[in-house]
Motif scaffolding. Structure first.
Motif, PDB file in Angstrom:
ATOM      1  N   UNK A  23       1.015  -1.751   0.326  1.00  0.00           N
ATOM      2  CA  UNK A  23       0.008  -0.038  -0.536  1.00  0.00           C
ATOM      3  C   UNK A  23       0.670   1.675   0.436  1.00  0.00           C
ATOM      4  N   UNK A  24      -0.256   2.397  -0.846  1.00  0.00           N
ATOM      5  CA  UNK A  24       1.364   3.297  -0.993  1.00  0.00           C
ATOM      6  C   UNK A  24       2.689   3.614  -0.988  1.00  0.00           C
ATOM      7  N   UNK A  25       3.044   2.432  -2.081  1.00  0.00           N
ATOM      8  CA  UNK A  25       4.457   2.337  -2.567  1.00  0.00           C
ATOM      9  C   UNK A  25       4.532   1.701  -3.763  1.00  0.00           C
ATOM     10  N   UNK A  26       5.526   1.505  -4.661  1.00  0.00           N
ATOM     11  CA  UNK A  26       5.169   0.996  -5.950  1.00  0.00           C
ATOM     12  C   UNK A  26       5.964  -0.395  -5.982  1.00  0.00           C
ATOM     13  N   UNK A  27       4.967  -1.747  -6.106  1.00  0.00           N
ATOM     14  CA  UNK A  27       5.683  -2.590  -5.856  1.00  0.00           C
ATOM     15  C   UNK A  27       6.364  -3.649  -7.319  1.00  0.00           C
ATOM     16  N   UNK A  28       7.563  -3.470  -7.561  1.00  0.00           N
ATOM     17  CA  UNK A  28       8.153  -3.990  -8.781  1.00  0.00           C
ATOM     18  C   UNK A  28       8.536  -5.318  -8.475  1.00  0.00           C
ATOM     19  N   UNK A  29       7.490  -6.158  -9.627  1.00  0.00           N
ATOM     20  CA  UNK A  29       8.259  -7.592  -9.548  1.00  0.00           C
ATOM     21  C   UNK A  29       8.713  -7.697 -11.226  1.00  0.00           C
ATOM     22  N   UNK A  56       9.089   5.110  -1.182  1.00  0.00           N
ATOM     23  CA  UNK A  56       8.099   4.556  -2.140  1.00  0.00           C
ATOM     24  C   UNK A  56       7.933   3.678  -3.016  1.00  0.00           C
ATOM     25  N   UNK A  57       8.765   1.882  -3.184  1.00  0.00           N
ATOM     26  CA  UNK A  57       8.608   1.107  -3.828  1.00  0.00           C
ATOM     27  C   UNK A  57       9.344   0.162  -3.053  1.00  0.00           C
ATOM     28  N   UNK A  58       9.059  -1.027  -3.367  1.00  0.00           N
ATOM     29  CA  UNK A  58       9.652  -2.522  -2.599  1.00  0.00           C
ATOM     30  C   UNK A  58       9.821  -3.379  -4.278  1.00  0.00           C
ATOM     31  N   UNK A  59      10.848  -4.340  -3.862  1.00  0.00           N
ATOM     32  CA  UNK A  59      11.101  -4.996  -4.842  1.00  0.00           C
ATOM     33  C   UNK A  59      11.261  -6.522  -4.759  1.00  0.00           C
ATOM     34  N   UNK A  60      10.296  -7.541  -5.122  1.00  0.00           N
ATOM     35  CA  UNK A  60      10.544  -8.861  -4.951  1.00  0.00           C
ATOM     36  C   UNK A  60      10.667  -9.448  -6.770  1.00  0.00           C
ATOM     37  N   UNK A  83      11.585  -9.221 -17.882  1.00  0.00           N
ATOM     38  CA  UNK A  83      10.539  -7.992 -17.760  1.00  0.00           C
ATOM     39  C   UNK A  83      10.387  -7.700 -16.372  1.00  0.00           C
ATOM     40  N   UNK A  84      10.187  -6.752 -16.518  1.00  0.00           N
ATOM     41  CA  UNK A  84       9.199  -5.931 -15.108  1.00  0.00           C
ATOM     42  C   UNK A  84       8.463  -5.644 -14.706  1.00  0.00           C
ATOM     43  N   UNK A  85       7.640  -5.487 -13.990  1.00  0.00           N
ATOM     44  CA  UNK A  85       5.998  -5.562 -13.900  1.00  0.00           C
ATOM     45  C   UNK A  85       5.892  -3.887 -12.553  1.00  0.00           C
ATOM     46  N   UNK A  86       5.255  -2.700 -12.917  1.00  0.00           N
ATOM     47  CA  UNK A  86       4.933  -1.671 -11.546  1.00  0.00           C
ATOM     48  C   UNK A  86       3.066  -2.440 -11.496  1.00  0.00           C
ATOM     49  N   UNK A  87       3.530  -2.184  -9.808  1.00  0.00           N
ATOM     50  CA  UNK A  87       2.123  -1.912  -9.636  1.00  0.00           C
ATOM     51  C   UNK A  87       1.670  -0.627  -8.243  1.00  0.00           C
ATOM     52  N   UNK A  88       0.743  -0.539  -8.136  1.00  0.00           N
ATOM     53  CA  UNK A  88       0.693   0.985  -6.861  1.00  0.00           C
ATOM     54  C   UNK A  88      -0.146   0.514  -6.729  1.00  0.00           C
ATOM     55  N   UNK A  93       0.615  -0.920 -12.751  1.00  0.00           N
ATOM     56  CA  UNK A  93       1.155   1.061 -13.620  1.00  0.00           C
ATOM     57  C   UNK A  93       2.034   0.642 -15.422  1.00  0.00           C
ATOM     58  N   UNK A  94       1.462   1.431 -16.541  1.00  0.00           N
ATOM     59  CA  UNK A  94       2.142   1.306 -16.905  1.00  0.00           C
ATOM     60  C   UNK A  94       2.464   2.707 -17.822  1.00  0.00           C
TER      61      UNK A  94
END
Length: 152
Positions: A23-29, A56-60, A83-88, A93-94
């Motif tokens: 929540x309230x962070x960018x998730x980087x997968x 402001x972000x988390x990485x997995x 490939x890296x996908x982003x969520x918020x 997120x695109x």
């Protein structure tokens, strides 16, 4: 080696939970394989940057060879790795990279600062309610690839 410093997800339930609970962070997968040289290069950049983006972000990392993850591999059309996908806040997120595909970053980042800039741009756009943001990197630092369409 650096993949040991980041969370590795191998089950669909783990991916669902991290998307839902960040929540309230960018998730980087990062979708890829621990044995792939380009994935290792990207993992090194991600692990070195994880602390800088932690506000402001988390990485997995997501292991695409896991059978349970194939739902996401098909959904995000992961044909190139990494490939890296982003969520918020559980929203995909695109980013407009100047390529035909705005849904994911394909390939490794050139420098640690490039990754930090991308995550920060996504965070700032997401805080303004945007679902797509412009890439802050110059075009020469964005990996180029040819899209392949199956069954067309």
């Amino acid at each position: 080696m650096s993949s040991y410093l980041l969370t590795v997800l191998t089950k669909k339930q783990e991916v669902d939970a991290i998307i839902r609970d960040t929540i309230d962070k960018v998730l980087v997968l990062r979708f890829g394989r621990a044995s792939d040289p380009v994935c290792l290069q990207l993992d090194d950049i991600l692990s070195k940057s994880a602390r800088e983006v932690s506000k402001f972000g988390s990485v997995a990392l997501v292991d695409i060879d896991s059978n349970e993850i194939q739902v996401y591999v098909k959904y995000f059309d992961i044909t190139f790795i990494p490939s890296t996908v982003f969520f918020f806040n559980a929203h995909h997120m695109k980013m407009d990279f100047g390529t035909a595909d705005h849904t994911k970053w394909v390939g490794a980042f050139h420098k640690k600062q490039d990754f930090i800039d991308v995550v920060e741009a996504i965070y700032r756009g997401a805080m303004k309610g945007k679902l797509i943001v412009s890439c802050p990197l110059p075009p020469e630092r964005i990996p180029k690839y040819q899209l392949l369409y199956k069954d067309v």
